[in-house]
Enzyme design. Structure first.
Site, PDB file in Angstrom:
ATOM      1  N   THR A   1     -11.352   5.662  17.359  1.00 27.16           N
ATOM      2  CA  THR A   1     -10.703   4.393  17.025  1.00 27.16           C
ATOM      3  C   THR A   1     -11.372   3.795  15.810  1.00 27.16           C
ATOM      4  O   THR A   1     -12.572   3.990  15.583  1.00 27.16           O
ATOM      5  CB  THR A   1     -10.750   3.382  18.186  1.00 27.16           C
ATOM      6  OG1 THR A   1     -10.181   2.139  17.743  1.00 27.16           O
ATOM      7  CG2 THR A   1     -12.170   3.124  18.652  1.00 27.16           C
TER       8      THR A   1
ATOM      9  N   THR B   1      -3.104  10.481   9.299  1.00 26.74           N
ATOM     10  CA  THR B   1      -4.416  11.129   9.174  1.00 26.74           C
ATOM     11  C   THR B   1      -5.173  11.055  10.489  1.00 26.74           C
ATOM     12  O   THR B   1      -5.790  12.042  10.925  1.00 26.74           O
ATOM     13  CB  THR B   1      -5.250  10.444   8.070  1.00 26.74           C
ATOM     14  OG1 THR B   1      -4.547  10.537   6.837  1.00 26.74           O
ATOM     15  CG2 THR B   1      -6.617  11.090   7.935  1.00 26.74           C
ATOM     16  N   ARG B   2      -5.131   9.893  11.145  1.00 22.68           N
ATOM     17  CA  ARG B   2      -5.840   9.737  12.413  1.00 22.68           C
ATOM     18  C   ARG B   2      -5.269  10.654  13.498  1.00 22.68           C
ATOM     19  O   ARG B   2      -6.001  11.197  14.321  1.00 22.68           O
ATOM     20  CB  ARG B   2      -5.808   8.274  12.855  1.00 22.68           C
ATOM     21  CG  ARG B   2      -6.828   7.415  12.124  1.00 22.68           C
ATOM     22  CD  ARG B   2      -6.777   5.987  12.586  1.00 22.68           C
ATOM     23  NE  ARG B   2      -5.799   5.217  11.820  1.00 22.68           N
ATOM     24  CZ  ARG B   2      -5.400   3.992  12.143  1.00 22.68           C
ATOM     25  NH1 ARG B   2      -5.859   3.420  13.233  1.00 22.68           N
ATOM     26  NH2 ARG B   2      -4.539   3.357  11.395  1.00 22.68           N
TER      27      ARG B   2
ATOM     28  N   ARG C   1     -11.292   6.623  10.715  1.00 18.23           N
ATOM     29  CA  ARG C   1     -10.629   5.916   9.625  1.00 18.23           C
ATOM     30  C   ARG C   1      -9.476   6.758   9.089  1.00 18.23           C
ATOM     31  O   ARG C   1      -9.335   7.930   9.403  1.00 18.23           O
ATOM     32  CB  ARG C   1     -11.630   5.653   8.488  1.00 18.23           C
ATOM     33  CG  ARG C   1     -12.656   4.569   8.763  1.00 18.23           C
ATOM     34  CD  ARG C   1     -12.065   3.174   8.749  1.00 18.23           C
ATOM     35  NE  ARG C   1     -11.151   2.965   7.636  1.00 18.23           N
ATOM     36  CZ  ARG C   1     -11.534   2.693   6.383  1.00 18.23           C
ATOM     37  NH1 ARG C   1     -12.808   2.618   6.084  1.00 18.23           N
ATOM     38  NH2 ARG C   1     -10.648   2.499   5.441  1.00 18.23           N
ATOM     39  N   GLY C   2      -8.688   6.150   8.234  1.00 18.22           N
ATOM     40  CA  GLY C   2      -7.571   6.848   7.617  1.00 18.22           C
ATOM     41  C   GLY C   2      -6.241   6.274   8.046  1.00 18.22           C
ATOM     42  O   GLY C   2      -6.145   5.471   8.976  1.00 18.22           O
TER      43      GLY C   2
ATOM     44  N   ARG D   1     -12.738  -4.001  18.179  1.00 15.92           N
ATOM     45  CA  ARG D   1     -12.013  -4.669  19.267  1.00 15.92           C
ATOM     46  C   ARG D   1     -11.573  -3.662  20.320  1.00 15.92           C
ATOM     47  O   ARG D   1     -11.754  -3.876  21.529  1.00 15.92           O
ATOM     48  CB  ARG D   1     -10.791  -5.391  18.684  1.00 15.92           C
ATOM     49  CG  ARG D   1      -9.804  -5.913  19.744  1.00 15.92           C
ATOM     50  CD  ARG D   1      -8.500  -6.348  19.103  1.00 15.92           C
ATOM     51  NE  ARG D   1      -7.803  -5.248  18.468  1.00 15.92           N
ATOM     52  CZ  ARG D   1      -7.024  -4.372  19.099  1.00 15.92           C
ATOM     53  NH1 ARG D   1      -6.830  -4.482  20.397  1.00 15.92           N
ATOM     54  NH2 ARG D   1      -6.432  -3.396  18.439  1.00 15.92           N
ATOM     55  N   ARG D   2     -10.970  -2.558  19.851  1.00 16.50           N
ATOM     56  CA  ARG D   2     -10.542  -1.518  20.799  1.00 16.50           C
ATOM     57  C   ARG D   2     -11.736  -0.885  21.485  1.00 16.50           C
ATOM     58  O   ARG D   2     -11.739  -0.680  22.701  1.00 16.50           O
ATOM     59  CB  ARG D   2      -9.728  -0.446  20.063  1.00 16.50           C
ATOM     60  CG  ARG D   2      -8.371  -0.918  19.577  1.00 16.50           C
ATOM     61  CD  ARG D   2      -7.639   0.170  18.834  1.00 16.50           C
ATOM     62  NE  ARG D   2      -6.367  -0.328  18.311  1.00 16.50           N
ATOM     63  CZ  ARG D   2      -5.943  -0.147  17.068  1.00 16.50           C
ATOM     64  NH1 ARG D   2      -6.682   0.527  16.213  1.00 16.50           N
ATOM     65  NH2 ARG D   2      -4.783  -0.635  16.673  1.00 16.50           N
TER      66      ARG D   2
ATOM     67  N   LYS E   1      -1.923  -7.804  11.049  1.00 18.51           N
ATOM     68  CA  LYS E   1      -3.283  -7.661  11.573  1.00 18.51           C
ATOM     69  C   LYS E   1      -4.309  -7.375  10.476  1.00 18.51           C
ATOM     70  O   LYS E   1      -5.514  -7.480  10.719  1.00 18.51           O
ATOM     71  CB  LYS E   1      -3.345  -6.594  12.658  1.00 18.51           C
ATOM     72  CG  LYS E   1      -3.085  -5.179  12.224  1.00 18.51           C
ATOM     73  CD  LYS E   1      -3.072  -4.248  13.430  1.00 18.51           C
ATOM     74  CE  LYS E   1      -2.805  -2.805  13.050  1.00 18.51           C
ATOM     75  NZ  LYS E   1      -3.890  -2.216  12.254  1.00 18.51           N
ATOM     76  N   ASP E   2      -3.840  -7.017   9.270  1.00 13.75           N
ATOM     77  CA  ASP E   2      -4.755  -6.798   8.149  1.00 13.75           C
ATOM     78  C   ASP E   2      -5.083  -8.079   7.396  1.00 13.75           C
ATOM     79  O   ASP E   2      -5.936  -8.066   6.498  1.00 13.75           O
ATOM     80  CB  ASP E   2      -4.145  -5.802   7.146  1.00 13.75           C
ATOM     81  CG  ASP E   2      -4.075  -4.387   7.694  1.00 13.75           C
ATOM     82  OD1 ASP E   2      -4.846  -4.071   8.624  1.00 13.75           O
ATOM     83  OD2 ASP E   2      -3.249  -3.599   7.195  1.00 13.75           O
TER      84      ASP E   2
ATOM     85  N   CYS F   1     -12.632  -7.919  11.067  1.00 13.87           N
ATOM     86  CA  CYS F   1     -12.890  -6.564  11.556  1.00 13.87           C
ATOM     87  C   CYS F   1     -14.345  -6.370  11.949  1.00 13.87           C
ATOM     88  O   CYS F   1     -14.695  -5.420  12.628  1.00 13.87           O
ATOM     89  CB  CYS F   1     -12.510  -5.549  10.474  1.00 13.87           C
ATOM     90  SG  CYS F   1     -10.742  -5.349  10.250  1.00 13.87           S
TER      91      CYS F   1
ATOM     92  N   ARG G   1       0.855  -1.188   0.000  1.00 19.22           N
ATOM     93  CA  ARG G   1       0.000   0.000   0.000  1.00 19.22           C
ATOM     94  C   ARG G   1       0.896   1.245   0.000  1.00 19.22           C
ATOM     95  O   ARG G   1       2.107   1.148   0.214  1.00 19.22           O
ATOM     96  CB  ARG G   1      -0.904  -0.006   1.222  1.00 19.22           C
ATOM     97  CG  ARG G   1      -1.894  -1.150   1.262  1.00 19.22           C
ATOM     98  CD  ARG G   1      -2.553  -1.254   2.631  1.00 19.22           C
ATOM     99  NE  ARG G   1      -3.266  -0.032   2.980  1.00 19.22           N
ATOM    100  CZ  ARG G   1      -3.588   0.322   4.224  1.00 19.22           C
ATOM    101  NH1 ARG G   1      -3.251  -0.450   5.248  1.00 19.22           N
ATOM    102  NH2 ARG G   1      -4.241   1.436   4.457  1.00 19.22           N
TER     103      ARG G   1
END
Length: 322
Positions: free
Chosen positions: A138, A165-166, A160-161, A142-143, A94-95, A253, A22
């Site tokens: 978040t 960005t976050r 998101r982002g 899960r979080r 984790k993705d 997710c 990515r």
């Protein structure tokens, strides 16, 4: 050199490698790290990086749970791998969905970075110090579930982002704090922004959190030879156990599940979690066993949580998604 020694040398003729990734800052850091590690072990190798935009990078205004979950960040990259446009893919572990496409497998898992989640707050206050009604951003169910189990009085805001960005949205969106993975923050040298490392007993990490995944084609022994030097045995085994847990629960997710394994000498100790979306009910359990049984330990942990009552939560969530 003796003839018998020559026979033991790998028959490796590949002198170039194309990596798919990515295009976020973190993803590029991970790809560049992989490139550097490969060149350290194979100085004559030519390595190029291809940036591939995934569906997850294009859809930024909808929570992941509503648009397909984990596979959104890897599908297009895996397609490029399958059709030969790239030789290897570098992902955040984790993705990765529990099941990989036919013809692909995990070629190596480098040593894990810090697996914890971290809190970044504008005021410098920790999770327990934040005011009632605080807005916490978040991107993870899960979080959110585990935060609400500890602080049911706060408000969770979907976020998101990419990581940078976050972090910007902490100010722009009027948030009091955000929760993200420590690994990405550390890899981008943003540790000065961390307010609190959240204990893994409080927030069990996502499956594979902190680890990288180097995905390759099964029928490519040359690439397997090249990437095998990057594999970290203990991390790989722990991640195998965590992914076995995920596969048994058929999670992603879309559901708040977590698992984290750590190897102590020859033993794998793994904790898992399944929760209601609002954190009103959380099932946690820990199992251990010989690290050679990593996959079975993950499966056993998932089944134990199901027996405790987590199965009813998962069934309800799946019905809600239909």
């Amino acid at each position: 050199m003796q003839f018998t020694e020559l026979l033991l040398l790998p028959l490796m003729t590949k002198n170039s490698l194309r990596i798919g990734t990515r295009g976020s800052k973190l993803a590029l850091w991970q790809a560049e790290w992989t490139k550097s590690a490969l060149l350290a072990h194979h100085p004559g190798l030519s390595v190029e990086i291809d940036i591939i935009k995934t569906t997850g990078d294009k859809i930024l205004d909808v929570p992941l749970a509503k648009v397909g979950g984990k596979g959104l960040f890897v599908k297009e990259i895996e397609e490029a791998l399958l059709d030969g446009r790239i030789d290897a893919a570098v992902h955040s572990m984790k993705d990765m969905p529990a099941d990989l496409p036919d013809g692909l497998h995990i070629g190596a898992v480098p040593q894990r970075e810090t697996p914890n989640d971290i809190l970044i707050s504008k005021s410098g206050k920790t999770l327990c110090e934040l005011a009632e009604g605080a807005r916490i951003g978040t991107s993870s169910l899960r979080r959110a579930a585990q935060i609400l189990a500890t602080r049911p009085d706060v408000n969770i805001v979907a976020l998101r982002g990419n990581l940078d960005t976050r972090i910007r949205k902490l100010e722009a969106d009027g948030l009091d704090a955000i929760v993200v993975a420590a690994a990405g923050v550390k890899r981008l040298n943003l540790e000065d922004k961390i307010t609190q490392y959240l204990d893994v007993k409080l927030l069990i990490p996502a499956v594979g959190q902190g680890a990288l995944c180097i995905e390759i084609r099964k029928d490519d022994p040359d690439v397997q030879y090249l990437v095998s030097d990057l594999n970290h045995f203990q991390t790989n085994l722990a991640v195998q156990g965590e992914r076995s847990f995920l596969k048994e629960l058929e999670g992603g997710c879309q559901v708040p599940v977590a698992a984290y394994g750590v190897i102590d000498e020859s033993m794998l100790i793994m904790s898992g979690m399944v929760a209601e979306l609002d954190g009103s009910m959380v099932f946690k359990h820990t199992v251990s066993g010989p690290m050679s049984r990593a996959k079975q330990i993950g499966t056993d942990l998932a089944r134990h949580l199901m027996d405790m009552g987590a199965g009813k939560i998962l069934e309800k969530l799946k019905l809600g998604m239909q």
